[in-house]
Design an enzyme around this catalytic site. Structure first.
Site, short mmCIF file in Angstrom:
data_model
loop_
_atom_site.label_atom_id
_atom_site.label_comp_id
_atom_site.label_asym_id
_atom_site.label_seq_id
_atom_site.Cartn_x
_atom_site.Cartn_y
_atom_site.Cartn_z
N ASN A 119 -10.96 -34.78 -64.88
CA ASN A 119 -12.08 -34.04 -63.94
C ASN A 119 -13.35 -34.68 -64.02
OD1 ASN A 119 -10.19 -31.73 -63.36
ND2 ASN A 119 -10.87 -30.88 -65.52
N HIS A 175 -10.08 -18.49 -61.91
CA HIS A 175 -9.89 -19.41 -63.36
C HIS A 175 -9.95 -18.29 -64.33
CE1 HIS A 175 -11.47 -22.16 -66.55
NE2 HIS A 175 -10.48 -22.98 -65.96
N GLU A 211 -13.71 -19.12 -56.50
CA GLU A 211 -14.38 -20.24 -56.67
C GLU A 211 -14.47 -20.98 -55.47
OE1 GLU A 211 -11.24 -22.48 -59.29
OE2 GLU A 211 -10.77 -20.36 -60.28
N SER A 242 -9.45 -24.74 -58.78
CA SER A 242 -9.13 -25.58 -59.55
C SER A 242 -7.46 -26.28 -59.74
CB SER A 242 -9.53 -25.32 -61.15
OG SER A 242 -8.76 -24.18 -61.51
N ASP A 290 -17.68 -19.69 -58.59
CA ASP A 290 -17.41 -20.58 -59.46
C ASP A 290 -17.37 -22.13 -59.03
OD1 ASP A 290 -16.45 -22.68 -61.63
OD2 ASP A 290 -14.96 -21.14 -62.38
N HIS A 297 -15.32 -27.26 -59.76
CA HIS A 297 -14.96 -28.72 -58.95
C HIS A 297 -15.73 -29.00 -57.89
CE1 HIS A 297 -11.51 -28.62 -61.86
NE2 HIS A 297 -11.66 -27.23 -61.76
N LYS A 315 -17.59 -31.56 -66.11
CA LYS A 315 -16.37 -32.20 -65.05
C LYS A 315 -17.09 -33.45 -64.32
CE LYS A 315 -13.44 -28.33 -65.38
NZ LYS A 315 -13.30 -27.33 -65.20
C1 PLP Z 1 -13.11 -26.04 -66.19
C2 PLP Z 1 -13.23 -24.85 -65.46
C3 PLP Z 1 -14.31 -23.81 -66.08
C4 PLP Z 1 -14.65 -23.98 -67.47
O1 PLP Z 1 -15.81 -24.85 -67.55
P1 PLP Z 1 -16.05 -25.56 -68.98
O2 PLP Z 1 -17.10 -25.96 -68.92
O3 PLP Z 1 -14.77 -26.43 -69.20
O4 PLP Z 1 -15.97 -24.49 -70.09
C5 PLP Z 1 -14.38 -22.77 -65.25
N1 PLP Z 1 -14.06 -22.64 -64.13
C6 PLP Z 1 -13.18 -23.37 -63.52
C7 PLP Z 1 -12.47 -23.34 -62.25
C8 PLP Z 1 -12.85 -24.60 -64.02
O5 PLP Z 1 -11.85 -25.38 -63.87
#
Ligand code: PLP
Length: 379
Positions: free
Chosen positions: A48, A134, A178, A182, A207, A210, A232
């Protein structure tokens, strides 16, 4: 009572039988998109780190300078003595990039989610969430004690039905989605969700873990609370919330994952700042992963990629593992994603494209996927 060892061994056996046992392997990043694993180099399509910023010389230099000046650890939580001046710089930058009044940085995206959601809603309230949100938001929803309803993925009509039927029974309402999903790589209809939230007197939290590019103009429609990660595309570590200043001020007194956990190391904050500045400046770099993803879906006649994430759904966990192994033999690292990370019978290969790839990598992967996955008898 059986010993803990016996119970653990039994549980492992059950997971094994369902092809759901997970094991940790050791990966060493190499130059470009290459990674070394168990004696061999692979071209990775499973990271990522979409822009390769974790290895960008400017980012490394910023982290190194902060490391030498400030040391390795923060020493305490943000509310005690861990609130380094770099937090202020990072939060100002994040708020600017998202076009919000304020930002608040947490230990990780997961920690931001489990801190923020229970601070915003409790037992008397309701959460209406996309079926595919997520795990960090799902865990947070459970932790909050609010009533949870889930609507079919990206289905606005179903979301509306739930709001119509249940909104009035509760005090406050939080809508969760989101921006880019993801494990599916598709986009949520955020403006429509935002309109639904207004219509039913709900708050929208999106969220954006990505999302690769944030522009203040594009981000403004992302809802009342924007959740993001620095782990990411930014190639660093940490999570954040962008929102109204009263909201972020409140979170500093209410989000338990911020209050009861040590602050991020200063060098990590410095790396994040350097990365965000590169992302702001280098727009061409930011579009590369999506360009490659579209090139790939075009070559194979798949539905056009909407993000840097392209899923190849194969169904059974065993088939996904076999497909992943077949690609590994040809030198490509593409992870199999299995239930419970994804719904039953939707095990898949999850392919992520990065600015570090070259067109020849994408072409070679497409050919291997055609031969090993799309035309393979095992599926
Ligand atoms: C990876 C991810 C998270 C968590 O983020 P981290 O900083 O890795 O804890 C939250 N939401 C989604 C959609 C993710 O893919």
């Amino acid at each position: 009572m059986p010993s803990l060892h016996t119970i653990a061994a039994q549980k492992l056996q059950l997971l094994e039988a369902k092809h759901q046992r997970r094991t940790l392997r050791i990966y060493t990043p190499k130059a470009g998109a290459y990674v070394h694993m168990e004696g061999r180099d692979y071209i990775s399509f499973s990271s990522n780190d979409y822009l390769g910023l974790s290895h960008h010389p400017e980012v490394i230099e910023a982290a190194r300078a902060a490391l030498e000046k400030y040391g390795t650890g923060a020493g305490a939580s943000r509310l005690i003595t861990g609130n380094h001046p770099l937090y202020d710089e990072l939060e100002t930058l994040l708020a600017q990039m998202h076009g919000t009044q304020s930002a608040c940085v947490f230990g990780s995206g997961y920690m931001a989610s489990i801190g923020v959601i229970p601070a915003l809603v409790q037992h008397a309230d309701v959460i209406v969430a996309d079926k595919l949100i997520h795990a960090c938001m799902l865990d947070a929803a459970k932790l909050s004690g609010a009533t949870l309803y889930r609507y079919a993925h990206n289905n606005l009509n179903h979301c509306r039905e739930i709001l119509k039927a249940h909104r009035a029974e509760h005090a406050n309402c939080l809508l969760l989605s989101e921006s880019i999903f993801s494990m599916d790589g598709d986009r949520a209809p955020v403006p429509e969700l935002s309109a639904l939230a207004r219509e039913y007197d709900a708050w929208l939290m999106v969220d954006t873990a990505h999302s690769i590019q944030h522009s203040a103009s594009g981000a403004q429609g992302l809802g009342d609370v924007i959740l993001g990660t620095l782990s990411k595309a930014a190639g660093s570590y940490g999570g954040y919330i962008c929102a109204d200043k009263a909201v972020t001020d409140y979170l500093k007194s209410a989000a338990r994952s911020l209050i009861f956990s040590t602050a991020l190391p200063p060098a990590t904050l410095a790396a994040s700042i350097a990365s965000l500045r590169i992302m702001e400046r280098e727009t061409e770099l930011c579009v590369k992963p999506l360009t490659y993803a579209k090139m790939f879906t075009g070559m194979l006649g798949l539905p056009e990629a909407q993000s840097a994430i392209v899923p190849l759904i194969v169904g059974q966990s065993e088939s996904a593992l076999k497909a992943s192994q077949a690609l590994a033999v040809r030198g490509f690292l593409v992870h199999a994603i299995r239930p419970p990370t994804v719904p039953p019978d939707t095990a898949r290969l999850r392919i992520t494209f990065s600015a570090l790839h070259e067109q020849s990598h994408v072409e070679a992967l497409a050919e291997a996927v055609r031969e090993e996955v799309l035309c393979a008898p095992l599926l």
